[in-house]
Design a protein around this motif. Sequence first.
Motif, PDB file in Angstrom:
ATOM      1  N   ARG A  73      32.982   9.382  28.892  1.00 17.91           N
ATOM      2  CA  ARG A  73      33.678  10.573  28.414  1.00 17.91           C
ATOM      3  C   ARG A  73      33.462  11.746  29.351  1.00 17.91           C
ATOM      4  N   THR A  74      32.376  11.748  30.095  1.00 20.44           N
ATOM      5  CA  THR A  74      32.150  12.749  31.136  1.00 20.44           C
ATOM      6  C   THR A  74      31.931  12.025  32.454  1.00 20.44           C
ATOM      7  N   ARG A  75      32.179  12.740  33.539  1.00 16.74           N
ATOM      8  CA  ARG A  75      32.052  12.140  34.845  1.00 16.74           C
ATOM      9  C   ARG A  75      31.147  12.995  35.715  1.00 16.74           C
ATOM     10  N   PRO A  76      30.387  12.361  36.612  1.00 14.98           N
ATOM     11  CA  PRO A  76      29.482  13.133  37.470  1.00 14.98           C
ATOM     12  C   PRO A  76      30.254  14.153  38.302  1.00 14.98           C
ATOM     13  N   LEU A  77      29.627  15.293  38.544  1.00 15.11           N
ATOM     14  CA  LEU A  77      30.233  16.350  39.353  1.00 15.11           C
ATOM     15  C   LEU A  77      29.731  16.229  40.785  1.00 15.11           C
ATOM     16  N   PRO A  78      30.620  16.117  41.747  1.00 16.03           N
ATOM     17  CA  PRO A  78      30.196  15.864  43.128  1.00 16.03           C
ATOM     18  C   PRO A  78      29.594  17.104  43.779  1.00 16.03           C
ATOM     19  N   LEU A  79      28.640  16.855  44.671  1.00 10.98           N
ATOM     20  CA  LEU A  79      28.083  17.917  45.507  1.00 10.98           C
ATOM     21  C   LEU A  79      28.334  17.657  46.987  1.00 10.98           C
ATOM     22  N   SER A  80      28.281  16.392  47.380  1.00  8.91           N
ATOM     23  CA  SER A  80      28.457  16.086  48.792  1.00  8.91           C
ATOM     24  C   SER A  80      29.902  16.338  49.209  1.00  8.91           C
ATOM     25  N   GLY A  81      30.056  16.991  50.325  1.00  5.27           N
ATOM     26  CA  GLY A  81      31.384  17.235  50.871  1.00  5.27           C
ATOM     27  C   GLY A  81      32.100  18.440  50.319  1.00  5.27           C
ATOM     28  N   VAL A  82      31.565  19.084  49.276  1.00  2.00           N
ATOM     29  CA  VAL A  82      32.270  20.213  48.670  1.00  2.00           C
ATOM     30  C   VAL A  82      32.415  21.373  49.657  1.00  2.00           C
ATOM     31  N   LEU A  83      31.387  21.581  50.483  1.00  2.00           N
ATOM     32  CA  LEU A  83      31.410  22.697  51.434  1.00  2.00           C
ATOM     33  C   LEU A  83      31.725  22.253  52.865  1.00  2.00           C
ATOM     34  N   ARG A  84      32.085  20.980  53.033  1.00  4.79           N
ATOM     35  CA  ARG A  84      32.362  20.483  54.380  1.00  4.79           C
ATOM     36  C   ARG A  84      33.672  21.067  54.898  1.00  4.79           C
ATOM     37  N   ALA A  85      33.652  21.554  56.114  1.00  4.92           N
ATOM     38  CA  ALA A  85      34.856  22.127  56.731  1.00  4.92           C
ATOM     39  C   ALA A  85      35.763  21.001  57.214  1.00  4.92           C
ATOM     40  N   GLY A  86      37.030  21.075  56.843  1.00  7.28           N
ATOM     41  CA  GLY A  86      37.998  20.087  57.295  1.00  7.28           C
ATOM     42  C   GLY A  86      38.770  20.583  58.495  1.00  7.28           C
ATOM     43  N   ARG A  87      39.767  19.808  58.867  1.00  2.00           N
ATOM     44  CA  ARG A  87      40.626  20.211  59.982  1.00  2.00           C
ATOM     45  C   ARG A  87      41.550  21.335  59.522  1.00  2.00           C
ATOM     46  N   PRO A  88      41.829  22.288  60.386  1.00  2.00           N
ATOM     47  CA  PRO A  88      42.747  23.362  59.986  1.00  2.00           C
ATOM     48  C   PRO A  88      44.156  22.828  59.790  1.00  2.00           C
ATOM     49  N   SER A  89      44.910  23.506  58.979  1.00  2.97           N
ATOM     50  CA  SER A  89      46.311  23.150  58.781  1.00  2.97           C
ATOM     51  C   SER A  89      47.079  23.265  60.087  1.00  2.97           C
ATOM     52  N   ASP A  90      48.118  22.441  60.222  1.00  2.00           N
ATOM     53  CA  ASP A  90      48.944  22.507  61.427  1.00  2.00           C
ATOM     54  C   ASP A  90      49.619  23.860  61.591  1.00  2.00           C
ATOM     55  N   ILE A  91      49.795  24.571  60.497  1.00  2.00           N
ATOM     56  CA  ILE A  91      50.510  25.852  60.564  1.00  2.00           C
ATOM     57  C   ILE A  91      49.628  26.998  60.093  1.00  2.00           C
ATOM     58  N   TRP A  92      48.322  26.898  60.307  1.00  2.00           N
ATOM     59  CA  TRP A  92      47.424  27.945  59.817  1.00  2.00           C
ATOM     60  C   TRP A  92      47.790  29.313  60.374  1.00  2.00           C
ATOM     61  N   PHE A  93      48.302  29.326  61.610  1.00  2.00           N
ATOM     62  CA  PHE A  93      48.608  30.599  62.262  1.00  2.00           C
ATOM     63  C   PHE A  93      49.844  31.273  61.674  1.00  2.00           C
ATOM     64  N   LYS A  94      50.695  30.514  60.994  1.00  2.00           N
ATOM     65  CA  LYS A  94      51.923  31.113  60.462  1.00  2.00           C
ATOM     66  C   LYS A  94      51.648  32.068  59.297  1.00  2.00           C
ATOM     67  N   PRO A  95      50.953  31.635  58.234  1.00  2.00           N
ATOM     68  CA  PRO A  95      50.623  32.634  57.202  1.00  2.00           C
ATOM     69  C   PRO A  95      49.693  33.717  57.710  1.00  2.00           C
ATOM     70  N   ALA A  96      48.798  33.374  58.664  1.00  2.00           N
ATOM     71  CA  ALA A  96      47.884  34.389  59.195  1.00  2.00           C
ATOM     72  C   ALA A  96      48.650  35.490  59.921  1.00  2.00           C
ATOM     73  N   LEU A  97      49.564  35.099  60.794  1.00  2.00           N
ATOM     74  CA  LEU A  97      50.341  36.099  61.538  1.00  2.00           C
ATOM     75  C   LEU A  97      51.345  36.805  60.637  1.00  2.00           C
ATOM     76  N   SER A  98      51.964  36.063  59.736  1.00  2.00           N
ATOM     77  CA  SER A  98      52.939  36.685  58.829  1.00  2.00           C
ATOM     78  C   SER A  98      52.268  37.731  57.945  1.00  2.00           C
ATOM     79  N   GLY A  99      51.092  37.385  57.407  1.00  2.00           N
ATOM     80  CA  GLY A  99      50.371  38.361  56.598  1.00  2.00           C
ATOM     81  C   GLY A  99      50.001  39.597  57.392  1.00  2.00           C
ATOM     82  N   LEU A 100      49.577  39.389  58.625  1.00  2.00           N
ATOM     83  CA  LEU A 100      49.198  40.525  59.470  1.00  2.00           C
ATOM     84  C   LEU A 100      50.397  41.425  59.745  1.00  2.00           C
TER      85      LEU A 100
END
Length: 577
Positions: A28-55
Amino acid sequence: MSRFVSRFISRFISRFVSSTTPASPTRRTRPLPLSGVLRAGRPSDIWFKPALSGLVAVAPPNLTLVALDRLDLAMYTMAGSLCALYAHNRPYRARAGVLALVVLGMLGGLAVALLTASLTTNALLLVAVGALLAAVQKALCDATRIGPPGNVVLTFVSSAALFAPQTAGRVPGHLALCLAAGAWAWLVGMAPALVRPHGPERRATAQALTAAAAHVEAAAAGDGTHARAAAAAAVQAAWGTVLTAGARSTTRSALELLVVRAEVALAAPADTDPARLRTWARALRGTGPVPVPEGEHTAATRELLGVDVELAAPRPPLRRTITALAPIATRTALGCALAGYASLAVGVGRPYWALVTAAALYQANVTLTWSRGVQRVVGNLGGVLVFAALVPLAHAGRLALVLCCLALNFGAEALMSRNYWLGSLCVTPMALLVVEFPGLKDPGVLMTERATDTVIGALVGFVAAIAVTNRRAGDHLAHALSAAERAREHTARLLAGPRTAPAELAAARRTLAAALADLRATADAASGEWWQRALPYERVVSAERTGHRTLAATVRRQGLSAGPDRGADDTTEDVRP
């Protein structure tokens, strides 16, 4: 007392927190994960688009207000400017409408908040209105699949406006500032169409081809489950982008053919060369002509694709989708209200920070909500320290304050796609600096209040997620499973028929592929939910296995696969309904 607290914490961690993913389908309940929660992944292919548009969207209005010495109005212009962060994965025809709806949604939430603030200063009532607004914004953003940054920006603006001093006479002017900045944000979001009019659909097709190539390679290595799910999601996203790109053109037809090749690789990986898929994907990254697979002719293949048949199919009404999201909307309303009231009880002067923290937590299930809560707390507390380091520079003058906010705005969008907590390192100090636009505040008080509200919002918000159970998750999985089985049986009947129209078979194939992708996403969401009956995992695995066999037989029947012909008897045996 301390012994009791330590014992309670140890039992909570041992029962609910784990470094691995859940195992048993009957718990009825499931374990809550800790490993990998704060691991940095690869950036989005278009990360610069919202960043520049917002700026670009935020800078001109804020710098103009600095020149006019009216930085106290920046909250209203930023409300409109932040709309430029949305819809960067949509083709430009669809993006025009989505951005307009985002601007109107932002304007509507701000209008409700400003009118409420002008009518009452009762903090209890303001928190209640903020919680209801947050629930509505969450439901609408999820139902329309608006994409990042989702409901969080809308909730932040409307919640902050609720607790800002306001009079009825100033509301129209403040809304006009938001609308003007929103119009500028719309222009910023649409401007890249002048340079690369087919950029979003080319990029989505390239991502589908790359994901399909990864699936082919993983399948050859004997480990293709995760890669197949990722490829299926990428292919469905590519279809969603290409089919909303406007009227059919030579470019769109060529892209449709490439998405079909990705779809074929998903169904028959053994018959696909991943190097060709990656070559096509690289060709789409630039501005050159769209590659056309050898031996394919757009005019001859158009009927085979069955796109017109698929577009003519009815779509589920929005009301049904919103109804399915009722548990998450209820969680949001309850969690935000309790977080705001808890903040008021502690004596924090800005309870909307706790409210926004709670609103930012809620994901598809309890497990993902837990992960987002950990990321939010770590990122916000780290962001408070970043704010402390920036205070001497930001307090050097009004221009320095605005320039620091612009830099943090860019950094937030640049880091957010890698991990939510990394983006929060910039979002938190930016929000604290925005509070100082009307006038400088005591940094120590701001830091203490933000840290307190973060912890309160995360704790109370997560408790609400556990208390308001999504018992419909099992029902959604059952419906998705039935839909996938019906789609497979329908496709198998068409395969067994000797005179099935190519367009009808292609449409059935794509319907089955979409049903399998939806089944996998629904199963993943349901597996992380608490307090529900055992899920039919074996039936899900069986439906996926037989469904993908049917897809493979379909692409061979259509002649889309380069693999050997298997013969009618063998095909019928594999895909019989």
